[in-house]
Design an enzyme around this catalytic site. Structure first.
Site, short mmCIF file in Angstrom:
data_model
loop_
_atom_site.label_atom_id
_atom_site.label_comp_id
_atom_site.label_asym_id
_atom_site.label_seq_id
_atom_site.Cartn_x
_atom_site.Cartn_y
_atom_site.Cartn_z
N HIS A 129 0.32 -1.59 0.18
CA HIS A 129 0.03 -0.30 0.03
C HIS A 129 0.45 1.48 -0.05
CE1 HIS A 129 -4.23 -1.55 0.33
NE2 HIS A 129 -3.41 -1.97 1.60
N ASP A 136 -7.67 -2.51 -1.96
CA ASP A 136 -8.17 -3.55 -0.40
C ASP A 136 -9.93 -3.48 -1.85
OD1 ASP A 136 -6.19 -4.42 0.80
OD2 ASP A 136 -6.71 -3.40 1.79
N GLU A 193 -6.19 -12.81 2.87
CA GLU A 193 -7.00 -11.57 3.04
C GLU A 193 -7.53 -11.89 1.95
OE1 GLU A 193 -4.81 -7.77 3.79
OE2 GLU A 193 -4.69 -8.55 5.90
#
Length: 216
Positions: A129, A136, A193
């Site tokens: 990021h 995301d 994730e």
């Protein structure tokens, strides 16, 4: 102090911030010559849904850490993301974004709130990021409703992982659909994730601390 020094100092201060002003017309990402430059996704498409969680208190930190909800990414990341979204749209869906580029200063703030590498990347190393190569995301249907993915965004339990199978067939199919299209468009998944995707080879990019001022 010379006028030239003042000019250079002013230019330096201006360049330290990313431009949050929205273009009155959509821009063509293919006209951007610098693949590593940071640009605002909202200037290149109206086909995404934005729910920038860290610009609100609706996140696992329970605190707003972004000044406002902008989605900056490197040009090469946006090029790949635009193509992925086109593929989803052909099937009746769109990408919804929860997080994009994150300045290192914000990473440090998050680490101060939750100094646990199981939840927040250690700013000493930095995350993708912080390099402008991570997004995301989830998917929404034609009515703007999120597809069931089994857990909420930023749920840090085994149920959020791609290898977890004790889920409904609908959820498994939705995760598979999201993952297959993203992998076809130069992204790779993050095992624990379901929402997190990194542009291939983006780990080689430099960590950035470029911030943005909120547009009036």
């Amino acid at each position: 102090m010379s006028i030239l020094f003042l000019v250079l100092l002013t230019a330096s201060c201006q360049s330290a911030y990313l431009n949050s002003q929205k273009s009155p017309v959509l821009l063509d990402i293919h006209q951007e010559s610098d693949e590593n430059a940071f640009v605002n996704l909202k200037n290149f498409s109206n086909d995404f849904v934005f729910d920038m969680k860290y610009a609100t208190a609706d996140n696992f930190l329970k605190e707003k850490v972004y000044p406002c909800g902008e989605c900056f990414l490197r040009v090469k990341t946006i090029k790949a993301l635009l193509e992925a979204n086109k593929a989803f749209m052909k099937k009746g869906y769109r990408i919804k974004l929860y997080d994009c580029y994150r300045p290192l200063a914000i990473q440090k703030k998050m680490w101060k709130l939750v100094p646990d590498a199981n939840y927040v990347a250690n700013p000493k190393k930095g995350s993708i990021h912080n390099r402008g190569g991570a997004v995301d995301i989830t998917l929404v249907d034609s009515l703007g409703m999120e597809l069931p993915m089994g857990t909420a965004f930023d749920f840090f339990g085994e149920e959020a992982g791609h290898h977890y199978q004790n889920l409904s067939q609908e959820v498994l199919d939705n995760r598979k659909f999201l993952k297959e299209i993203m992998l076809q468009h130069n992204f790779k998944s993050f095992d624990s994730e379901w929402w997190h995707y990194n542009l291939n080879n983006s780990a080689a990019d430099k960590v950035s601390n470029q911030k943005w001022r909120c547009a009036d």
